[in-house]
Design a protein around this motif. Sequence first.
Motif, mmCIF file in Angstrom:
data_model
loop_
_atom_site.group_PDB
_atom_site.id
_atom_site.type_symbol
_atom_site.label_atom_id
_atom_site.label_comp_id
_atom_site.label_asym_id
_atom_site.label_seq_id
_atom_site.Cartn_x
_atom_site.Cartn_y
_atom_site.Cartn_z
ATOM 1 N N GLY A 136 0.726 -1.020 -0.001
ATOM 2 C CA GLY A 136 0.590 0.216 0.113
ATOM 3 C C GLY A 136 0.829 0.986 0.432
ATOM 4 N N PHE A 137 -0.019 2.022 -0.494
ATOM 5 C CA PHE A 137 1.061 3.037 -0.164
ATOM 6 C C PHE A 137 1.198 4.128 0.475
ATOM 7 N N TRP A 138 0.499 4.496 1.649
ATOM 8 C CA TRP A 138 0.619 4.978 2.525
ATOM 9 C C TRP A 138 0.913 4.057 3.789
ATOM 10 N N ARG A 139 0.725 2.956 3.604
ATOM 11 C CA ARG A 139 1.011 1.805 4.323
ATOM 12 C C ARG A 139 1.944 1.378 4.682
ATOM 13 N N ASP A 140 2.348 1.494 3.607
ATOM 14 C CA ASP A 140 4.442 0.834 3.367
ATOM 15 C C ASP A 140 5.409 1.517 2.203
ATOM 16 N N VAL A 141 4.751 2.338 0.946
ATOM 17 C CA VAL A 141 5.989 2.301 0.104
ATOM 18 C C VAL A 141 6.297 3.340 0.284
ATOM 19 N N LEU A 142 5.614 5.170 1.588
ATOM 20 C CA LEU A 142 6.287 5.825 2.391
ATOM 21 C C LEU A 142 7.095 5.684 2.221
ATOM 22 N N PRO A 143 6.811 5.238 3.700
ATOM 23 C CA PRO A 143 7.562 4.832 5.220
ATOM 24 C C PRO A 143 8.526 4.510 4.851
ATOM 25 N N ILE A 144 8.694 3.773 3.298
ATOM 26 C CA ILE A 144 9.805 2.961 2.833
ATOM 27 C C ILE A 144 10.908 4.087 2.360
ATOM 28 N N VAL A 145 10.042 4.479 1.836
ATOM 29 C CA VAL A 145 10.653 5.704 0.866
ATOM 30 C C VAL A 145 11.458 7.116 1.721
ATOM 31 N N LEU A 146 10.393 7.326 3.269
ATOM 32 C CA LEU A 146 11.347 8.107 3.999
ATOM 33 C C LEU A 146 12.598 7.370 4.957
ATOM 34 N N VAL A 147 12.378 5.817 4.811
ATOM 35 C CA VAL A 147 13.333 5.219 5.457
ATOM 36 C C VAL A 147 14.465 5.835 4.521
ATOM 37 N N ALA A 148 14.741 5.705 3.608
ATOM 38 C CA ALA A 148 16.177 5.852 2.501
ATOM 39 C C ALA A 148 16.054 7.381 2.380
ATOM 40 N N GLY A 178 9.840 -6.104 -3.934
ATOM 41 C CA GLY A 178 8.548 -6.380 -2.514
ATOM 42 C C GLY A 178 7.225 -6.603 -3.175
ATOM 43 N N ASN A 179 6.750 -6.513 -4.444
ATOM 44 C CA ASN A 179 5.639 -6.359 -4.842
ATOM 45 C C ASN A 179 4.897 -4.938 -4.703
ATOM 46 N N ILE A 180 6.036 -3.954 -5.528
ATOM 47 C CA ILE A 180 4.674 -2.650 -5.416
ATOM 48 C C ILE A 180 3.929 -3.086 -6.500
ATOM 49 N N LYS A 181 2.666 -2.127 -6.005
ATOM 50 C CA LYS A 181 1.363 -2.200 -7.528
ATOM 51 C C LYS A 181 2.148 -1.312 -8.281
ATOM 52 N N TYR A 182 1.934 -1.922 -9.728
ATOM 53 C CA TYR A 182 2.100 -1.450 -11.279
ATOM 54 C C TYR A 182 2.421 -0.206 -10.922
ATOM 55 N N THR A 183 0.628 1.130 -11.139
ATOM 56 C CA THR A 183 0.477 2.137 -11.360
ATOM 57 C C THR A 183 1.277 2.946 -10.091
ATOM 58 N N HIS A 184 1.541 2.595 -8.948
ATOM 59 C CA HIS A 184 2.517 2.999 -8.411
ATOM 60 C C HIS A 184 3.901 3.271 -8.932
ATOM 61 N N VAL A 185 4.317 2.663 -9.683
ATOM 62 C CA VAL A 185 5.113 2.365 -10.309
ATOM 63 C C VAL A 185 5.701 3.307 -11.080
ATOM 64 N N LEU A 186 4.229 3.177 -12.278
ATOM 65 C CA LEU A 186 3.898 4.589 -13.178
ATOM 66 C C LEU A 186 4.074 5.733 -12.934
ATOM 67 N N ILE A 187 3.312 5.578 -11.636
ATOM 68 C CA ILE A 187 3.506 7.266 -11.002
ATOM 69 C C ILE A 187 5.166 7.696 -11.242
ATOM 70 N N PHE A 188 5.765 7.074 -10.232
ATOM 71 C CA PHE A 188 7.269 7.525 -9.633
ATOM 72 C C PHE A 188 8.235 7.179 -10.715
ATOM 73 N N GLY A 189 7.626 6.319 -12.189
ATOM 74 C CA GLY A 189 8.712 6.559 -13.156
ATOM 75 C C GLY A 189 7.697 7.916 -14.640
ATOM 76 N N VAL A 190 6.888 8.432 -14.227
ATOM 77 C CA VAL A 190 6.253 9.242 -14.927
ATOM 78 C C VAL A 190 7.489 10.611 -14.063
ATOM 79 N N LEU A 191 7.229 10.720 -12.172
ATOM 80 C CA LEU A 191 7.527 12.066 -12.023
ATOM 81 C C LEU A 191 8.922 12.064 -12.371
ATOM 82 N N ALA A 192 10.036 10.694 -11.664
ATOM 83 C CA ALA A 192 11.281 10.668 -11.619
ATOM 84 C C ALA A 192 11.562 11.140 -13.353
ATOM 85 N N GLY A 193 10.868 10.840 -14.330
ATOM 86 C CA GLY A 193 10.773 11.296 -16.307
ATOM 87 C C GLY A 193 11.433 13.002 -16.334
#
Length: 423
Positions: A136-148, A178-193
């Motif tokens: 999940g984005f708020w429950r999992d992805v965001l905390p992991i990103v903050l850790v890095a 870690g099984n991130i959702k493809y929609t989150h990958v797409l969002i991050f990819g667009v933002l990074a690009g």
Amino acid sequence: MLGKIKNIDWTIVVILLMLAGICIPVIHSAVSSGSNAKMAGSETLMAVYYVLGFVALFIITFVDYRLLVKYALYLYIFGIGVLMLVWSPLSSEGINGANGWIRVLGVSVQPAELFKLILIIGIGAFLARKQTAKLGFWRDVLPIVLVAVVPFMIVIAQNDLGNALCYAIILAALLWIGNIKYTHVLIFGVLAGSVLYGGITAYRSFRTEIEEFMKIHMPSQKHYLVRLDPILMPDAAGDSYHAERALESIASGGMLGKGYMAGDLSSKVPYTYADSIITVIGEEFGFVGMAFLLLLYFILIHRMIVIALECRDRSGPFIIVGIVAMFLYQIFENIGMNIGIMPITGITLPFISYGGTSLLINMASMGIVMSIHVHNQEAIKMEDRLQTDHLDELGKEAEYKSRGFKWPSLGLGRARASREKSK
């Protein structure tokens, strides 16, 4: 203990010994002449680091890696504290614009190298608890990103772009596995690009203004411009001496190279004993020598991936994937910056470049991989033993029945029948 020794992956040990056999002579050649002659004796010191590295590897091999996973939070807090020591009285003299060293017992140590392994363990421990559910984005992805992000910003403040980018690569690799959702990958990819495209466009359009701003407000970071210019503005690059000399040195080696210690162009490249050591290999051993080195890396990474695929524990594969991502980034970035396809950053070539902290952390990483393999093999043998015992019991029961005997039920069948009748 004997069983653990039998379970050691000796292919990995042999590959590491071969890398040591390449590293030490090449460093000797790199410091034998030119501007690097002041580093004479570095090959002897690197041999000592390799001995210490193998000792660390075998010690860590026999330690259960799950202890590191269990105390991952404490390791992370410890790692952040060590990163902050760069601004303490233990701070050591900076190197090439980076200020990421501390001095402990008379030895310079780079905390950013150590934190790469701590970050891998920390994120791996978090992901191991998620089982197979999508992140999940708020429950999992965001905390992991903050850790890095926290160590990323600290290391950027130390002007160590190479290790900071390594944290980002580790984060991306572990989120993917870690099984991130493809929609989150797409969002991050667009933002990074978008950020990358916008940043490159702005850099090319306002190069002079950026340089003037950094001279006034960010003087310690202005060396980034020299490293980015050969890639982003090759036609207008003012100071591309490092990149041009490195590419010229590698190209001059041809197919088979000029021979050991016969190179003359690589001696003009800065830091050939460390970040630019591939130029010595390319000039003296040619394309074949570089291809052989890449083959050793391929075998090493292949063995690590096989160990990850065979692992029964969830945390093991995550840790191995993080270590693989770390090595792949360092190999690609180090070689790429010396052949002109990546910006020049302070990143070492794993197991080859001179650097005690880097080598010891890499060897410790391989020790953790070996620990995963050893303890996983013990788990597999235990499973096989339990299955064999179960089959033996079934075989005994079939043998008794064939002889006219009944396998003793201890009254469980009668109790079950009476319960069903009462219902």
